[in-house]
Design a protein around this motif. Structure first.
Motif, PDB file in Angstrom:
ATOM      1  N   ASP A 115      67.311  42.177  44.010  1.00 27.73           N
ATOM      2  CA  ASP A 115      66.874  43.388  44.405  1.00 27.73           C
ATOM      3  C   ASP A 115      65.540  43.584  45.769  1.00 27.73           C
ATOM      4  OD1 ASP A 115      69.497  43.964  44.356  1.00 27.73           O
ATOM      5  OD2 ASP A 115      68.965  45.199  42.046  1.00 27.73           O
ATOM      6  N   PRO A 116      65.980  44.159  46.843  1.00 26.29           N
ATOM      7  CA  PRO A 116      64.717  44.520  47.603  1.00 26.29           C
ATOM      8  C   PRO A 116      64.061  45.613  46.614  1.00 26.29           C
ATOM      9  CG  PRO A 116      66.144  45.013  49.209  1.00 26.29           C
ATOM     10  CD  PRO A 116      67.393  44.574  47.146  1.00 26.29           C
ATOM     11  N   ALA A 117      62.194  44.975  46.260  1.00 20.34           N
ATOM     12  CA  ALA A 117      61.617  45.557  44.983  1.00 20.34           C
ATOM     13  C   ALA A 117      61.614  47.429  45.483  1.00 20.34           C
ATOM     14  CB  ALA A 117      60.149  45.375  45.758  1.00 20.34           C
ATOM     15  N   ILE A 118      61.153  47.720  46.710  1.00 21.40           N
ATOM     16  CA  ILE A 118      61.754  49.024  47.353  1.00 21.40           C
ATOM     17  C   ILE A 118      62.636  49.801  46.097  1.00 21.40           C
ATOM     18  CG2 ILE A 118      62.174  49.239  48.678  1.00 21.40           C
ATOM     19  CD1 ILE A 118      59.848  52.072  48.055  1.00 21.40           C
ATOM     20  N   ASP A 119      63.774  48.998  46.259  1.00 21.33           N
ATOM     21  CA  ASP A 119      64.847  49.844  45.575  1.00 21.33           C
ATOM     22  C   ASP A 119      64.609  50.215  43.839  1.00 21.33           C
ATOM     23  OD1 ASP A 119      65.568  49.421  47.601  1.00 21.33           O
ATOM     24  OD2 ASP A 119      67.414  48.606  47.772  1.00 21.33           O
ATOM     25  N   VAL A 120      64.126  49.212  43.599  1.00 18.19           N
ATOM     26  CA  VAL A 120      64.467  48.907  42.599  1.00 18.19           C
ATOM     27  C   VAL A 120      62.963  49.516  41.294  1.00 18.19           C
ATOM     28  CG1 VAL A 120      63.464  47.366  40.458  1.00 18.19           C
ATOM     29  CG2 VAL A 120      64.411  46.670  41.798  1.00 18.19           C
ATOM     30  N   ALA A 125      65.999  54.958  37.525  1.00 16.59           N
ATOM     31  CA  ALA A 125      66.195  54.525  36.250  1.00 16.59           C
ATOM     32  C   ALA A 125      64.624  54.449  35.987  1.00 16.59           C
ATOM     33  CB  ALA A 125      66.720  53.315  36.218  1.00 16.59           C
ATOM     34  N   MET A 126      63.580  53.714  37.145  1.00 19.35           N
ATOM     35  CA  MET A 126      62.479  53.634  36.997  1.00 19.35           C
ATOM     36  C   MET A 126      61.432  55.145  36.435  1.00 19.35           C
ATOM     37  SD  MET A 126      60.065  51.636  36.999  1.00 19.35           S
ATOM     38  CE  MET A 126      57.761  51.568  36.918  1.00 19.35           C
ATOM     39  N   ARG A 127      62.573  56.358  37.876  1.00 19.89           N
ATOM     40  CA  ARG A 127      61.795  57.626  36.874  1.00 19.89           C
ATOM     41  C   ARG A 127      62.391  57.456  35.534  1.00 19.89           C
ATOM     42  NH1 ARG A 127      62.842  58.031  42.091  1.00 19.89           N
ATOM     43  NH2 ARG A 127      65.105  58.760  41.315  1.00 19.89           N
ATOM     44  N   VAL A 133      58.374  56.380  27.920  1.00 20.77           N
ATOM     45  CA  VAL A 133      57.315  55.211  27.942  1.00 20.77           C
ATOM     46  C   VAL A 133      55.914  56.148  27.843  1.00 20.77           C
ATOM     47  CG1 VAL A 133      58.278  53.242  28.102  1.00 20.77           C
ATOM     48  CG2 VAL A 133      56.700  54.249  30.381  1.00 20.77           C
ATOM     49  N   SER A 134      56.091  57.802  28.450  1.00 20.20           N
ATOM     50  CA  SER A 134      55.366  57.997  28.726  1.00 20.20           C
ATOM     51  C   SER A 134      55.066  58.824  27.494  1.00 20.20           C
ATOM     52  CB  SER A 134      55.013  58.982  29.838  1.00 20.20           C
ATOM     53  OG  SER A 134      54.792  58.253  31.136  1.00 20.20           O
ATOM     54  N   ASP A 135      56.461  59.150  26.788  1.00 21.23           N
ATOM     55  CA  ASP A 135      56.083  59.987  25.236  1.00 21.23           C
ATOM     56  C   ASP A 135      56.166  58.716  24.261  1.00 21.23           C
ATOM     57  OD1 ASP A 135      57.266  62.058  26.822  1.00 21.23           O
ATOM     58  OD2 ASP A 135      59.804  61.721  26.022  1.00 21.23           O
ATOM     59  N   SER A 136      56.465  57.041  24.111  1.00 21.48           N
ATOM     60  CA  SER A 136      56.399  57.037  23.494  1.00 21.48           C
ATOM     61  C   SER A 136      54.616  55.711  23.237  1.00 21.48           C
ATOM     62  CB  SER A 136      56.935  55.706  23.639  1.00 21.48           C
ATOM     63  OG  SER A 136      58.698  56.171  23.774  1.00 21.48           O
ATOM     64  N   TYR A 137      54.292  55.903  24.301  1.00 21.77           N
ATOM     65  CA  TYR A 137      52.229  55.793  24.375  1.00 21.77           C
ATOM     66  C   TYR A 137      51.650  56.540  24.793  1.00 21.77           C
ATOM     67  CZ  TYR A 137      54.752  51.187  24.264  1.00 21.77           C
ATOM     68  OH  TYR A 137      55.581  49.989  24.030  1.00 21.77           O
ATOM     69  N   ASP A 138      50.321  56.069  24.534  1.00 21.74           N
ATOM     70  CA  ASP A 138      49.369  56.515  24.749  1.00 21.74           C
ATOM     71  C   ASP A 138      48.702  56.913  26.521  1.00 21.74           C
ATOM     72  OD1 ASP A 138      48.541  58.226  22.045  1.00 21.74           O
ATOM     73  OD2 ASP A 138      47.725  55.815  21.050  1.00 21.74           O
ATOM     74  N   LEU A 139      49.100  55.281  27.113  1.00 23.39           N
ATOM     75  CA  LEU A 139      48.641  55.027  28.042  1.00 23.39           C
ATOM     76  C   LEU A 139      49.534  54.362  28.563  1.00 23.39           C
ATOM     77  CD1 LEU A 139      46.697  55.649  30.363  1.00 23.39           C
ATOM     78  CD2 LEU A 139      45.678  53.572  29.206  1.00 23.39           C
ATOM     79  N   VAL A 140      50.890  54.530  30.057  1.00 15.76           N
ATOM     80  CA  VAL A 140      51.171  53.652  30.408  1.00 15.76           C
ATOM     81  C   VAL A 140      49.773  53.815  31.821  1.00 15.76           C
ATOM     82  CG1 VAL A 140      53.431  53.208  31.850  1.00 15.76           C
ATOM     83  CG2 VAL A 140      52.819  54.613  29.531  1.00 15.76           C
ATOM     84  N   LEU A 141      49.681  52.148  31.913  1.00 17.87           N
ATOM     85  CA  LEU A 141      49.257  51.560  33.177  1.00 17.87           C
ATOM     86  C   LEU A 141      50.349  50.500  34.110  1.00 17.87           C
ATOM     87  CD1 LEU A 141      46.395  50.329  32.184  1.00 17.87           C
ATOM     88  CD2 LEU A 141      46.343  51.947  33.842  1.00 17.87           C
ATOM     89  N   LEU A 142      50.129  51.090  35.384  1.00 16.40           N
ATOM     90  CA  LEU A 142      52.013  50.846  36.036  1.00 16.40           C
ATOM     91  C   LEU A 142      50.576  49.244  36.976  1.00 16.40           C
ATOM     92  CD1 LEU A 142      53.069  54.106  36.508  1.00 16.40           C
ATOM     93  CD2 LEU A 142      54.407  52.363  35.343  1.00 16.40           C
ATOM     94  N   GLU A 143      50.589  48.268  37.261  1.00 14.68           N
ATOM     95  CA  GLU A 143      50.002  47.729  38.061  1.00 14.68           C
ATOM     96  C   GLU A 143      51.249  47.039  39.730  1.00 14.68           C
ATOM     97  OE1 GLU A 143      47.553  44.948  37.952  1.00 14.68           O
ATOM     98  OE2 GLU A 143      48.021  43.002  39.334  1.00 14.68           O
ATOM     99  N   ALA A 158      53.813  58.953  43.661  1.00 14.67           N
ATOM    100  CA  ALA A 158      53.455  60.479  43.111  1.00 14.67           C
ATOM    101  C   ALA A 158      54.630  60.259  42.459  1.00 14.67           C
ATOM    102  CB  ALA A 158      55.224  61.287  43.807  1.00 14.67           C
ATOM    103  N   MET A 159      54.897  59.611  41.291  1.00 14.04           N
ATOM    104  CA  MET A 159      55.205  59.284  39.770  1.00 14.04           C
ATOM    105  C   MET A 159      54.685  59.314  38.700  1.00 14.04           C
ATOM    106  SD  MET A 159      58.722  57.364  40.199  1.00 14.04           S
ATOM    107  CE  MET A 159      59.783  56.518  41.753  1.00 14.04           C
ATOM    108  N   ALA A 160      53.322  58.857  39.473  1.00 13.40           N
ATOM    109  CA  ALA A 160      51.946  58.682  38.115  1.00 13.40           C
ATOM    110  C   ALA A 160      51.538  59.653  37.733  1.00 13.40           C
ATOM    111  CB  ALA A 160      51.807  57.153  38.305  1.00 13.40           C
ATOM    112  N   ASP A 161      50.582  59.714  36.629  1.00 13.50           N
ATOM    113  CA  ASP A 161      49.946  61.510  37.114  1.00 13.50           C
ATOM    114  C   ASP A 161      48.424  60.933  37.463  1.00 13.50           C
ATOM    115  OD1 ASP A 161      51.890  62.583  34.646  1.00 13.50           O
ATOM    116  OD2 ASP A 161      50.893  61.062  33.750  1.00 13.50           O
TER     117      ASP A 161
END
Length: 169
Positions: A115-120, A125-127, A133-143, A158-161
């Protein structure tokens, strides 16, 4: 190990700086991107994740670069499943996560997407995954991929803190 201590020390000091200077808790999810390819965002994101993990924080590094998979190549060169499969319910999150033995951090690798990366990346599902995972980990880093040539990073900001923009000067 001591032979890498010189290069690791600046990243380890980031944790202390955040704790000393932060009046609020550190953001739960931080996106790491760059302006163009080759500016060092993978180096920064992998080392920041490792530094926080070495300080006892539970860290998840998610490789959201569905084109190049640079962070995945460091920790999981041939993953069985990754972000794409988890988002499509083709794999369980726990089965796709790889643990780094040296730091103890968790890595959710990227796998090739049809699928196009923008759609994924911009999917519901990504949100949902980010909240989970934000509830399960102290820090989530998105590369993420670079912000100028591709749109995903701009949308996911817009989805990240918080966002770290790596710029070569």
């Amino acid at each position: 190990d001591n032979k890498n201590q010189g290069g690791v020390e600046p990243f380890l000091s980031v944790y202390s700086s955040v704790k000393i200077h932060s009046k609020l808790d550190f953001p739960k999810s931080v996106l790491v991107t760059s302006t163009i390819p080759g500016e060092g965002k993978t180096l920064i994101s992998c080392n920041l994740a490792g530094a926080f993990a070495r300080h006892g924080k539970s860290v998840l590094l998610i490789d959201c670069d569905l084109r190049r998979h640079a962070a995945s190549n460091v920790f999981a060169p041939e993953p069985r499943a990754g972000l794409y499969e988890v988002l499509r319910d083709e794999a369980r999150l726990g089965d796709a996560i790889v643990k780094d033995a040296a730091t103890g951090m968790a890595v959710l690798p990227a796998c090739a997407s049809s699928d196009p990366a923008i759609d994924v990346i911009t999917s519901r599902a990504m949100r949902t995954l980010l909240r989970r995972v934000s509830d399960s980990y102290d820090l989530v880093l998105l590369e993420m991929p670079p912000i100028l040539p591709v749109a995903e990073a701009r949308v996911l900001c817009a989805m990240a803190d918080g966002t770290v923009l790596v710029v070569r000067w």
